[in-house]
Scaffold this motif. Structure first.
Motif, PDB file in Angstrom:
ATOM      1  N   ALA A 255      94.701 -15.652  -7.752  1.00 10.84           N
ATOM      2  CA  ALA A 255      94.263 -17.031  -8.284  1.00 10.84           C
ATOM      3  C   ALA A 255      93.199 -17.740  -7.545  1.00 10.84           C
ATOM      4  O   ALA A 255      92.296 -18.427  -8.132  1.00 10.84           O
ATOM      5  N   GLY A 256      92.803 -17.300  -6.221  1.00 14.14           N
ATOM      6  CA  GLY A 256      91.643 -17.831  -5.788  1.00 14.14           C
ATOM      7  C   GLY A 256      90.338 -17.436  -6.329  1.00 14.14           C
ATOM      8  O   GLY A 256      89.445 -17.886  -6.294  1.00 14.14           O
TER       9      GLY A 256
ATOM     10  N   ARG B 259      96.953 -21.206  -6.402  1.00 10.23           N
ATOM     11  CA  ARG B 259      96.653 -20.417  -5.263  1.00 10.23           C
ATOM     12  C   ARG B 259      97.502 -21.051  -4.173  1.00 10.23           C
ATOM     13  O   ARG B 259      98.004 -20.288  -3.393  1.00 10.23           O
ATOM     14  N   ALA B 260      97.285 -22.232  -4.011  1.00 12.50           N
ATOM     15  CA  ALA B 260      97.965 -22.801  -2.758  1.00 12.50           C
ATOM     16  C   ALA B 260      99.205 -22.783  -2.870  1.00 12.50           C
ATOM     17  O   ALA B 260     100.068 -22.231  -1.831  1.00 12.50           O
ATOM     18  N   VAL B 261      99.971 -22.831  -3.831  1.00 12.76           N
ATOM     19  CA  VAL B 261     101.496 -22.801  -4.073  1.00 12.76           C
ATOM     20  C   VAL B 261     102.037 -21.411  -3.859  1.00 12.76           C
ATOM     21  O   VAL B 261     102.960 -21.026  -3.118  1.00 12.76           O
TER      22      VAL B 261
ATOM     23  N   MET C  44      83.592 -11.971  -3.757  1.00 16.60           N
ATOM     24  CA  MET C  44      83.703 -12.615  -2.648  1.00 16.60           C
ATOM     25  C   MET C  44      85.050 -12.919  -2.508  1.00 16.60           C
ATOM     26  O   MET C  44      85.695 -12.910  -1.506  1.00 16.60           O
ATOM     27  N   GLY C  45      85.922 -12.901  -3.707  1.00 19.16           N
ATOM     28  CA  GLY C  45      87.145 -13.150  -3.730  1.00 19.16           C
ATOM     29  C   GLY C  45      87.958 -12.004  -3.429  1.00 19.16           C
ATOM     30  O   GLY C  45      88.972 -12.284  -2.705  1.00 19.16           O
TER      31      GLY C  45
ATOM     32  N   LEU D  84      90.011 -19.025  -9.520  1.00 19.88           N
ATOM     33  CA  LEU D  84      89.159 -20.427  -9.287  1.00 19.88           C
ATOM     34  C   LEU D  84      87.757 -20.113  -9.227  1.00 19.88           C
ATOM     35  O   LEU D  84      86.958 -21.010  -9.892  1.00 19.88           O
ATOM     36  N   LEU D  85      87.291 -19.178  -8.174  1.00 17.34           N
ATOM     37  CA  LEU D  85      85.882 -19.163  -7.885  1.00 17.34           C
ATOM     38  C   LEU D  85      85.150 -18.623  -9.149  1.00 17.34           C
ATOM     39  O   LEU D  85      84.127 -18.910  -9.585  1.00 17.34           O
ATOM     40  N   GLY D  86      85.650 -17.601  -9.804  1.00 16.79           N
ATOM     41  CA  GLY D  86      85.018 -17.079 -11.047  1.00 16.79           C
ATOM     42  C   GLY D  86      84.863 -18.111 -11.882  1.00 16.79           C
ATOM     43  O   GLY D  86      83.815 -17.998 -12.718  1.00 16.79           O
ATOM     44  N   THR D  87      85.954 -18.662 -12.391  1.00 16.69           N
ATOM     45  CA  THR D  87      85.776 -19.643 -13.460  1.00 16.69           C
ATOM     46  C   THR D  87      84.803 -20.794 -12.991  1.00 16.69           C
ATOM     47  O   THR D  87      84.130 -21.393 -13.861  1.00 16.69           O
TER      48      THR D  87
END
Lengths: 570, 586
Positions: free
Chosen positions: A49-50, A87-89, A301-302, A53-56
């Motif tokens: 998910a992280g 990601r947080a959850v 990076m992710g 997020l970055l890729g998107t």
């Protein structure tokens, strides 16, 4: 549900795995398979998910740079937010599940550790307090890392890496290859290096810690004696030296850990640079749309978020292995008594008897008893006299089956005690041990050990019977009074009397009292002996083990232990 | 946590130099982060918008590799600085702890849970390392990195900077709100852990008693119950700690997402350059990173501080004896008379006085027996004479000078003490006997062993005097411990000897031997003999009755008039004592 993945693996590896291996520990702690799979899935999903997020985000701004109608960006904008929340959850849930597994397994390990220790004490293991404390607290705490840092990260990293590599492969194979190489390097080299460097340190750190802990305990417990004998400076400098030695080892560990941190950071950083360079080249070749350069950069990076913890995992695995080895060393000892496979019932009447008993703790150890014969009839009051350290306590341990004789037999009502359940023997024959041991709790709890269902009236009556009635009445908290660490708040006499009260409360057929008057003055000792002889129920056979022969006349008969032989006294 | 943390960081050079080093590393890290983002954005922008070839971008890519190396070194540097700092700080704390126990409160050990305290002073370094190596650098980075990034972001794109400026400060606010309760919960968790280890130690030491009563299995359940409670409490704490992480994560993720959206919209409108937009997007997660790390490490950090707190709790106890700034020369009990003058003693915080108005004197070279029941205050008198305690009221003097005016260490150097239960140190039997003994003559040692009746034991031991005893070694029975204590006193030729119940655990033959030993020990020395045994008390020149914290009259027990009158006198006294207790009982 209860069968663990660890237990499945251990079973496959065969019965030879003991608790001194990580597998053995995992099997004993029992990792629930469902929770384990859940933890791994959540962990990998959080990383993904992280990365998503970055890729998107990268895709979003690259696309935006081409100045399309803003509406075309809506999906990406919504996606970014959704991935962020997910990601947080996911991370939160993964942590809860992992720690739940760890703490439940540790609680189980502690109680298993104790259960396996029970038959070894006394006899099999010298119950050295500091050793066990350091083995238990430090080693078991180290095992927490086994669950939190070692078990979940590798499969989670694998899962997340594969997913991200597939995404990269679809965009540009060269980047996927470079990233794959970086991941492999980071997942093997850094962990292996840090583990290798840590291994020697971990192995040496534990003994240094145990030594330092032992010295500190000596300083705390024996401080006053060190001071009054002027030996305090010596121990203080010894502690200082041990501390320095530990620090030297710790520094090596620190360099290992720091180097591993730097190495994994370096591999990650350089891989990202390589990915960027290949993406630039791919874009120039027309193999990759320009929009995707930033996407690949962010994905690379992710992925390292999942791979970086592997160094810590490898180091923690080493520490856990050392701890597990020490735990196993204690637990894998043999029980000093043989368990009856099909226990016979104990005859409800009859005497307690030693016949031709010899005993030594091992082949190289001295014979403490030689061909000893002894009969204790119900209702008898017998004294066993002998100087301290002569082996009187060994007789007590044999009578309650803490030990089995090297030769000869112990019988109860004519039945060899080795053929009956040891707990049943101890119900019939109660022992109150040498120093009037009290637990660090209330007077009530200390008494209830002998008879859990006794009520306050019983307890008050029994304390009155042993001469503590007035004292009890004077206590503001009564039975709830805390006795202090091992009874330190009480006088020696009070401790001994509570211990005797505990023995009486058990209402067993035979009662063995080991040095019940050791810390009492003459009057108190006489009073206690009177109470032991007069107030123990008439049918109970009593054996009083003592070094003090002044009250000998009050007993039905007296024996003495001389050179390993039992003889009548005087 | 904060008060202890400040104390930890203020105390000593180790903490200071570590903080300075970490600050420098932090500043460099902030610069490296910005450089990395700027270079990456430049490369992507040149390739994507400018259509540059790989060869044209080789220089910035090499620079990027250099920055990656720098960041790796900085990460390693933080780790190393923190861990080494923690080890130095813990070593210093241990040193202070030992000094406190051995110098300032020499009698305090009995009240302490030694295992727990030792564990805090040894194993506590692990959590302190986490605190210094993982938590502290992130705290430093939270102070340095976000402002740097905000400034750089503002230059590139001020709307994004505003988004960051709004979300970032929310993080510390939440951290404080959630952190408070996490701190309390962590303290509870630490207590639960200590309770568990103390409980386990207690149970294991009492295992023979438990097994004798068939309660070992029940105790296993109790251990499980204590473990379960520990688990519940810990999970409670962790949920709080993880909730703070969850909030941080949400803020960081939403902040990053918002920056992406703000940048994207501006790019689409042509209001912003791609390179500037990408720089800001690359920096956004880095801005939140230190906050997230602080949150993730908070729980571990609090553990580290709790370990230090356990040690500080001991260090904060007031000294039991006072050391004068300008000590007077120490008189020898061999020449100066010792006198208790109106001594009261109560333990601090305890209402009941252990001793009340105790006065007596002990002439040089004479022996005095303190006779009384256990709990009467005899051992406290001994502790006062030995200067393990100072009186609450009144004074103890030697040669006309208050003991408090001497250097306590010099006084201890000339005293010998055998407590009721001598502590056996984890060492060889020889070293245990030679504790504090400067001379090491084999002959003297042989005599000591014979006098106290240890020679059979030594002969029976496979390694004799070199056998390891104490914790982890051969266990000694109470009687054996008592004899080791006596042998210690024998080997030290101190002018003042204090024996606490020297014959309590011994068999009659040994009692007889020890009594003979005491008699020869008393030759030419001042002896304070504590006993409840009248036959042992008879060995002393004078006998003093101790009862409920008060002393009775001194009874002469003169050797010249012995055996007849001396013995009678002691019998008289003990009879009187009995009568007294009988009359009080009725």
């Amino acid at each position: 549900m209860a069968t663990g993945s660890g237990s499945a693996a251990a079973a496959a590896a065969g019965e030879s795995t003991r608790s001194n291996s990580l597998r053995g520990i995992l099997r004993e702690g029992g990792v629930p398979r469902g929770k384990f799979v859940l933890a791994v899935t959540l962990s990998a999903a959080a990383v993904l998910a992280g990365a998503a997020l970055l890729g998107t985000s990268g895709y979003l701004i690259s696309k935006a740079a081409l100045q399309p109608p803003i509406l075309t960006l809506t999906v990406a904008i919504v996606g970014v937010r959704a991935f962020g929340v997910a990601r947080a959850v996911l991370r939160y849930s993964e942590r809860i599940v992992t720690h739940d597994i760890a703490l439940a397994s540790l609680a189980r390990l502690r109680s298993r550790f104790f259960a396996r220790l029970v038959p070894l004490v006394p006899g099999g293991v010298r119950a050295g307090g500091a050793d066990l404390l350091s083995a238990f607290v430090a080693d078991v705490e180290a095992l927490k890392d086994l669950y939190v840092r070692v078990l979940v990260p590798p499969p989670a990293a694998l899962l997340a890496s594969v997913a991200i590599l597939i995404a990269c492969l679809l965009l540009l194979p060269t980047v996927a290859a470079a990233l794959c190489a970086g991941i492999l390097l980071s997942a093997t080299l850094a962990p292996a290096w840090s583990a290798w460097l840590a291994r020697s340190g971990a192995q040496r750190q534990a003994p240094a810690r145990a030594e330092l802990t032992g010295e500190l305990i000596d300083a705390i417990d024996g401080g006053a004696e060190l001071v009054t004998s002027g030996a305090d400076a010596k121990l203080a400098s010894q502690i200082e030296r041990s501390g320095e030695r530990l620090r030297t080892i710790q520094m090596r560990d620190s360099f290992a850990g720091s180097a591993a941190v730097a190495l994994s950071s370096l591999i990650g950083g350089l891989t990202v640079v390589a990915v960027l360079a290949l993406a630039v080249a791919g874009s120039a070749d027309g193999a990759l749309p320009g929009v995707a350069i930033a996407v690949l950069l962010f994905l690379a990076m992710g992925v390292f978020e999942a791979v970086n913890p592997l160094s810590t995992a490898a180091q923690s695995a080493e520490h856990s292995r050392t701890a597990a080895g020490r735990i196993g060393d204690v637990l894998d000892r043999e029980s000093p008594i043989v368990r009856a496979s099909e226990p016979l019932p104990i005859p409800s009447v009859g005497a307690l008897e030693l016949s031709g008993v010899s005993f030594s703790y091992g082949d190289d150890e001295p014979m403490l008893l030689r061909d000893a014969d002894f009969v204790l009839q119900p209702g008898e009051r017998v004294a066993l006299i002998g100087p301290s350290g002569s082996g009187k306590s060994t007789i007590a341990n044999l009578l309650v089956r803490f030990l089995d004789p090297t030769a000869g037999s112990v019988t109860l009502g004519g039945t060899d005690v080795r053929l009956v359940d040891a707990d049943a023997v101890r119900r019939a024959v109660r022992l109150e041990g040498q120093t009037g041991f009290l637990f660090t709790t209330t007077i009530r709890e200390n008494l209830l050990i002998a008879k859990p269902d006794a009520d306050d009236a019983d307890l008050t009556a029994i304390l009155t019977r042993v001469g503590l009635g007035d004292w009890l009445a004077s206590l503001p908290k009564g039975l709830e009074t805390l006795v202090g660490e091992h009874g330190d708040n009480l006088s020696g006499g009070q401790r001994q009397r509570i211990a005797f009260a505990r023995g009486l409360l058990a209402q067993s057929r035979f009662l063995i009292l080991d040095e019940p008057t050791a810390q009492l003055d003459r009057e108190n000792a006489d009073a206690l002996i009177d109470a032991i002889i007069g107030d123990t129920p008439p049918a109970t056979g009593v054996l009083v083990i003592t070094h003090d022969d002044r009250s000998v006349d009050q007993f039905d008969r007296a024996l003495a232990l001389k050179g390993g032989h039992l003889v009548s006294y005087p | 946590m904060n008060a202890t943390a400040r104390r930890l960081l203020r105390g000593g050079n180790a903490a200071r130099s570590m903080l300075v080093a970490s600050g420098l590393l932090g500043a460099l890290t902030a610069i490296a982060i910005v450089a990395q983002a700027a270079l990456m954005a430049y490369v992507v922008s040149e390739a994507f918008i400018g259509g540059a070839e790989l060869a044209e971008l080789s220089m910035p890519l090499i620079l990027l590799a250099a920055v990656a190396l720098l960041r790796a070194l900085l990460a390693g540097g933080f780790e190393l600085t923190g861990r080494l700092g923690a080890q130095r700080v813990m070593a210093r704390l241990r040193g202070r702890l030992v000094r406190h126990i051995l110098v300032e409160r020499p009698n305090s050990g009995q009240g302490e849970r030694s295992g727990e305290l030792a564990a805090a002073a040894v194993q506590g370094v692990d959590s302190l390392e986490t605190y210094f190596a993982k938590y502290l650098p992130q705290v430093i980075l939270t102070a340095l990195v976000p402002p740097t990034i905000l400034i750089v972001a503002a230059f590139n794109n001020w709307p994004s900077a505003i988004v960051l400026l709004i979300t970032a400060p929310l993080i510390p606010v939440f951290m404080i709100l959630i952190g408070r309760s996490a701190e309390d919960a962590t303290r509870l968790r630490w207590q639960a852990l200590s309770l568990m280890s103390a409980h386990f130690l207690d149970v294991v030491r009492g295992l023979p008693t438990l097994r004798a009563h068939g309660r070992a299995d029940a105790q296993q359940e109790t251990i499980e119950r204590v473990g379960d409670r520990f688990k519940e409490e810990t999970m409670g704490t962790l949920r709080i700690a993880f909730t703070s992480a969850l909030v941080l994560e949400l803020l960081a993720m939403i902040g990053t997402g918002l920056v992406a959206a703000v940048v994207g919209v501006q790019l689409a409108e042509g209001a912003l350059g791609f390179q500037a937009g990408l720089t800001v997007l690359l920096l956004a997660p880095e801005l939140y990173q230190p906050f997230r790390q602080v949150g993730a490490q908070y729980h571990a950090a609090a553990d580290g501080v709790a370990a230090a707190e356990r040690i500080y709790a001991v260090l904060d106890q007031p000294p039991t004896i006072s050391a004068p700034t300008r000590p007077l020369p120490t008189p020898s009990p061999a020449s100066g008379e010792m006198r208790f003058e109106g001594v009261d003693f109560a333990y601090p915080g305890h209402e009941n006085a252990v001793l009340r108005d105790v006065s007596f004197s002990l002439a040089p070279g004479r022996s005095l027996a303190l006779l009384g029941e256990s709990g009467a205050g005899k051992s406290t008198i001994a502790a006062l004479a030995l200067r393990l305690l100072d009186p609450s009221e009144g004074r103890v003097i030697c040669g006309g000078v208050d003991l408090r005016d001497f250097d306590p260490q010099k006084w201890h150097a000339i005293t010998a003490w055998v407590p009721q239960r001598p502590h056996i140190f984890a060492s060889s039997l020889r070293e245990n006997i030679l504790l504090g003994c400067r001379k090491n003559s084999k002959k003297a040692l042989d005599v000591a062993l014979a006098v106290v009746g240890l020679e059979e034991l030594v002969a029976a031991l496979p390694n004799g005097l070199e056998t390891r005893v104490g914790d982890g070694g051969r266990e000694l029975s109470l009687g054996e411990r008592q004899r080791v204590g006596l042998a210690r006193a024998w080997m030290r030729s101190s002018p003042l000897i204090v024996l606490d119940e020297p014959t309590a655990y011994l068999d009659p033959a040994a009692v007889h031997r020890i009594q003979r030993a005491i008699t020869s020990l008393a030759q030419g020395r001042t002896l304070l003999l504590i006993t409840h045994d009248t036959s042992t008390a008879e060995l002393a020149d004078d006998v003093l009755l101790v009862r409920d914290g008060r002393v009775g009259a001194i009874a002469g027990n003169d050797r010249a008039s012995r055996p007849a009158s001396g013995r009678c006198l002691v019998r008289d006294i003990s009879d009187r004592l009995e009568d007294q207790s009988a009359s009080e009982a009725t």
